[in-house]
Design a protein around this motif. Sequence first.
Motif, short mmCIF file in Angstrom:
data_model
loop_
_atom_site.label_atom_id
_atom_site.label_comp_id
_atom_site.label_asym_id
_atom_site.label_seq_id
_atom_site.Cartn_x
_atom_site.Cartn_y
_atom_site.Cartn_z
N ALA A 42 -55.13 -38.44 16.13
CA ALA A 42 -55.82 -37.92 14.94
C ALA A 42 -55.83 -36.39 14.96
O ALA A 42 -55.63 -35.74 13.93
CB ALA A 42 -57.24 -38.46 14.89
N ALA A 43 -56.06 -35.82 16.14
CA ALA A 43 -56.09 -34.36 16.26
C ALA A 43 -54.72 -33.76 15.97
O ALA A 43 -54.61 -32.72 15.31
CB ALA A 43 -56.56 -33.97 17.66
N ILE A 44 -53.66 -34.39 16.45
CA ILE A 44 -52.30 -33.88 16.23
C ILE A 44 -51.94 -33.92 14.74
O ILE A 44 -51.48 -32.94 14.15
CB ILE A 44 -51.29 -34.69 17.05
CG1 ILE A 44 -51.49 -34.42 18.54
CG2 ILE A 44 -49.87 -34.35 16.64
CD1 ILE A 44 -50.67 -35.32 19.44
N VAL A 45 -52.17 -35.08 14.11
CA VAL A 45 -51.78 -35.25 12.71
C VAL A 45 -52.63 -34.35 11.80
O VAL A 45 -52.11 -33.63 10.94
CB VAL A 45 -51.92 -36.72 12.30
CG1 VAL A 45 -51.66 -36.90 10.81
CG2 VAL A 45 -50.94 -37.58 13.09
N GLY A 46 -53.95 -34.40 11.98
CA GLY A 46 -54.81 -33.58 11.14
C GLY A 46 -54.60 -32.09 11.34
O GLY A 46 -54.57 -31.32 10.37
N GLY A 47 -54.44 -31.67 12.58
CA GLY A 47 -54.21 -30.25 12.85
C GLY A 47 -52.92 -29.76 12.24
O GLY A 47 -52.86 -28.64 11.68
N ALA A 48 -51.85 -30.57 12.31
CA ALA A 48 -50.58 -30.17 11.70
C ALA A 48 -50.72 -30.00 10.19
O ALA A 48 -50.17 -29.08 9.59
CB ALA A 48 -49.50 -31.21 12.02
N GLY A 49 -51.49 -30.91 9.57
CA GLY A 49 -51.71 -30.79 8.13
C GLY A 49 -52.43 -29.51 7.76
O GLY A 49 -52.06 -28.83 6.79
N MET A 50 -53.46 -29.16 8.53
CA MET A 50 -54.18 -27.92 8.26
C MET A 50 -53.27 -26.71 8.47
O MET A 50 -53.32 -25.75 7.70
CB MET A 50 -55.40 -27.83 9.16
CG MET A 50 -56.48 -28.85 8.87
SD MET A 50 -57.23 -28.66 7.24
CE MET A 50 -58.27 -27.22 7.53
N GLY A 51 -52.45 -26.76 9.50
CA GLY A 51 -51.56 -25.63 9.79
C GLY A 51 -50.56 -25.37 8.68
O GLY A 51 -50.18 -24.22 8.43
N MET A 52 -50.12 -26.43 8.00
CA MET A 52 -49.17 -26.25 6.91
C MET A 52 -49.85 -25.89 5.60
O MET A 52 -49.35 -25.07 4.83
CB MET A 52 -48.34 -27.53 6.73
CG MET A 52 -47.36 -27.79 7.85
SD MET A 52 -46.18 -29.11 7.47
CE MET A 52 -47.30 -30.52 7.39
#
Length: 486
Positions: free
Chosen positions: A392-402
């Motif tokens: 969850a942290a990987i997927v959500g963090g990547a979304g925020m980063g983009m």
Amino acid sequence: MTTTAPEPQSPDPAHQGSPHPPSPHPDSPELRPGRTRPRRRSVLWSPERRTTTAGVLLLVTLMAFENLGVATAMPTMVADLDGGTLYSWPFTTFLVASVVATVLSGRVCDRRGPVPSLLGGPVVFLVGLLAAGFAPNMAVLLAGRFLQGLGTGTVLVATSLLIALVFTDAERPVIYAANAAAWVLPAVIGPSVAGLVTDTVGWRWVFHGLVPLVLVGLALLVPVVRSVAGYRPPPRGRAASVPAAVAAAVGVGALTWASQHPSGFALAYGAAGLAAVGLALRRLLPAGTVTGRGGLGGLVRSRALLAGTFAGMEAFLPLTMTGVHGYGPALAGLPLTVTALSWSLGSALQGRFPHWDRDRLVRAGFALVGAGVAMFGCVALPGCPGWVAFAAAIVGGAGMGMAYPSVQVLMLRRADESERGFASSAMQLGDWVTSALVIGFGGVLLGALGSAAAPGTPIVVLAASLTVLAAVGGALAGARREGERS
């Protein structure tokens, strides 16, 4: 204000008269696939930009260290100052001051350019560090935190305007990627360093240790300030209401305190705070922010929904790992470190491809954040393995980063030059208010449906609500883009 698409191909007005010629617009033929794109290293570290890059990134890193370090050292400093009953007030005071400072800084930047805020913000932040570090009691500590909040809110808006002046449209994704990377080191080692400093030389050095570095960052900004000192925005922009900002700040403080101290009385003043925030935001945010319209209001809404959704997951993920899966404090907080790393990688990815469609990146970010929050809800179920939290942290963090830097790029591209300070302050306000509302909502759910020892049911309800919020945000972002094309 420009709200139609495609974007105009004229040079960025902030660069008229600048010694640095503007780069091509990302939709122009020069930046289409197969064409030459700006070299990322030259964007940040070319002779004319390296001082700006170093100064901005150092200030961002220091503020991140301060934010994470204070959270780590807070139990010790509050106990040392006999302020246990005021434990949450250093955080609330900082937030309240930041809300007011963003509006004030936006007004100053739209009238006189970013120079006063660029010089004044770090100085106020520095005084706040010294006051908190020397605090003999909780009152002085709170005063120091208030000054730190003023300095932080002032600098955040001013750096946004500085980036608009120094970096062209095609280059801004790269500097925003660097800003995200500047949070990684504090997120990875900040809590550990703050804990070590607190245990060895005392919590006061969590503040004092940053003082020399703030002075270095301020010194790096002086030559940059000289280069933009003559810039004045056109005198026709909107200005947010300072009294409304104060009302919003008090309302956010009341909401935060009520969510942390649930009771019948807290429900009453929390509701009053919510009403105050709602009325104030009508004066502080662009038209269309809450009505589903496009334009600048749509961009502010998108970032606010992203911030609130992700803040809800970040705030309650460690509690879920501890209460549902029995993780210790160190392991329970590890997904947050993974979040910071993933956010930085997602931001770096968008920075490598400045020609990518920013509206599509925002919608993709909402989809990834929604998927991450849905997985966060699964973590609250007893039968779900704990490692899902890291996914969850990987997927959500990547979304925020983009998505986060893409919204910022679109804001600078579409906001009128005379309203960039107003727009930047509105985005910061949206972030803070939605984050406070979501975290407060989670606290209410925790008190009504469970407890800190048994958070499963309230976290599932919270995660389901946040997943819907992300879906609504993505749908509105798509509708905004279609509306602007028509």
